[in-house]
Design a protein around this motif. Structure first.
Motif, PDB file in Angstrom:
ATOM      1  N   SER A  29      10.315   0.383  43.030  1.00  0.00           N
ATOM      2  CA  SER A  29      11.559   1.119  43.233  1.00  0.00           C
ATOM      3  C   SER A  29      12.651   0.745  42.227  1.00  0.00           C
ATOM      4  CB  SER A  29      12.064   0.908  44.660  1.00  0.00           C
ATOM      5  OG  SER A  29      12.305  -0.468  44.923  1.00  0.00           O
ATOM      6  N   PHE A  33      13.906   3.632  39.751  1.00  0.00           N
ATOM      7  CA  PHE A  33      15.293   4.061  39.853  1.00  0.00           C
ATOM      8  C   PHE A  33      16.041   3.799  38.554  1.00  0.00           C
ATOM      9  CE2 PHE A  33      19.764   2.869  40.822  1.00  0.00           C
ATOM     10  CZ  PHE A  33      20.229   4.146  41.121  1.00  0.00           C
ATOM     11  N   ALA A  90      21.351   6.803  43.745  1.00  0.00           N
ATOM     12  CA  ALA A  90      20.224   6.371  44.585  1.00  0.00           C
ATOM     13  C   ALA A  90      19.863   7.448  45.592  1.00  0.00           C
ATOM     14  CB  ALA A  90      20.564   5.065  45.299  1.00  0.00           C
ATOM     15  N   LEU A 133      18.415   1.630  47.550  1.00  0.00           N
ATOM     16  CA  LEU A 133      17.074   2.189  47.460  1.00  0.00           C
ATOM     17  C   LEU A 133      16.283   1.983  48.742  1.00  0.00           C
ATOM     18  CD1 LEU A 133      16.093   1.011  43.864  1.00  0.00           C
ATOM     19  CD2 LEU A 133      17.501   2.964  44.565  1.00  0.00           C
TER      20      LEU A 133
END
Length: 231
Positions: A29, A33, A90, A133
Motif C-alpha cells: 500500500s 499510494f 488517499a 491508507l
C-alpha cells in the motif's frame, strides 16, 4: 488457505491479527499510494520521482538496511505535506483501487477474517503502512482496530518523522501490547495472518499463526514451531 483457517476455534472471545500488504490486499500500500499520488499531482515528473525513490529503497534493501529504517526513509518523503491533501489523495487511491474488477483484496484472507468476525472475534489490522491508507480497509473488512506506523504531525502537516515503525519486531511489540490490554483473551485462542518472515514476531504470539502466500522461510519457521508445540 484451508477451511481450517476460516473456522473459529473457540467459543471464548479471541483476537485475529492480520498483516495488510500482500496478506489482505494484493499490493504494497505505501508504495502503490506513493506512485499514485505523485503521478496524480505531477504527471511524468511524479513518475520519475517515484522511480528514484524506489531505486533508493532497492539499494537500501540490497545493502541489508533494516526494514524499520526503510519505513522511516519512506515517511521522510512526506515532510511538510498537508495532512488534508494526503487524506484526499488517499481517498482517491482507495476508491480507484477498489473499483469493480481491480482485484485489490486477497479474497481468501478477506473471507477468513469475515468468518472469524461471524464467530465473534475482534479483527485487528497490523501494518507498517499509515492511517489514511489503512482506515478505509479496516472499515470495509470490519476490523475494530489498526496497529500501524503513525507519522508525526505538527500544524496540520507531516514532519517526516514517525513513532515506532510497526515493522518486524515492532509488529510483535504492538500485538503484545494489544493482547496485554485484553486480559479476557487467551493468546493461545488467537489467530494471526502474515505473508513474510518479518511477520514472525506477530505470528509467534498467537496459538494459530497462518502463512499467506509462498514465503518458504516463513512456512518453514511456522512448521518448525508447530512441530515443537506438538512434540
Amino acid at each position: 488457505m484451508s477451511d481450517a483457517h476460516r473456522r473459529p476455534a473457540t467459543d471464548r472471545p479471541y483476537l485475529v491479527f492480520s498483516d495488510v500488504d500482500e496478506t489482505l490486499i494484493t499490493v504494497k500500500s505505501m508504495f502503490d499510494f506513493l506512485r499514485y499520488q505523485l503521478v496524480r499531482r505531477y504527471g511524468a515528473a511524479g513518475e520519475g520521482r517515484y522511480e528514484r525513490i524506489m531505486a533508493a529503497v532497492r539499494r537500501r534493501t540490497g545493502d541489508g538496511t533494516a526494514r524499520a529504517d526503510i519505513n522511516r526513509f519512506y515517511y521522510g518523503h512526506y515532510t511538510d505535506e498537508s495532512v488534508e491533501t494526503i487524506d484526499r489523495l488517499a481517498a482517491g487511491w482507495f476508491a480507484e483501487r477498489t473499483a469493480a474488477g481491480r482485484g485489490f483484496y486477497i479474497e481468501s484472507t478477506r473471507e477468513a477474517l469475515a468468518a472469524h468476525r461471524a464467530g465473534g472475534a475482534t479483527v485487528v489490522l497490523v501494518s507498517g503502512s499509515f492511517p489514511p491508507l489503512l482506515e478505509p480497509i479496516a472499515r470495509e473488512v470490519g476490523a475494530e482496530a489498526v496497529l500501524c506506523t503513525r507519522p508525526l504531525i505538527a500544524d496540520g502537516r507531516y514532519t517526516g518523522e514517525v513513532e515506532t515503525p510497526v515493522i518486524g519486531a515492532g509488529k510483535g511489540v504492538a500485538v503484545l501490547r494489544k493482547l496485554t490490554s485484553r486480559p479476557d483473551v487467551d493468546p493461545c485462542d488467537c489467530w494471526a495472518y502474515g505473508d513474510h518472515v518479518s511477520d514472525l514476531p506477530m505470528l509467534e504470539l498467537v496459538g494459530h499463526p497462518v502463512a499467506v502466500g509462498e514465503d518458504e522461510e516463513l512456512r518453514k519457521r511456522l512448521a518448525e514451531r508447530a512441530e515443537g508445540v506438538t512434540a
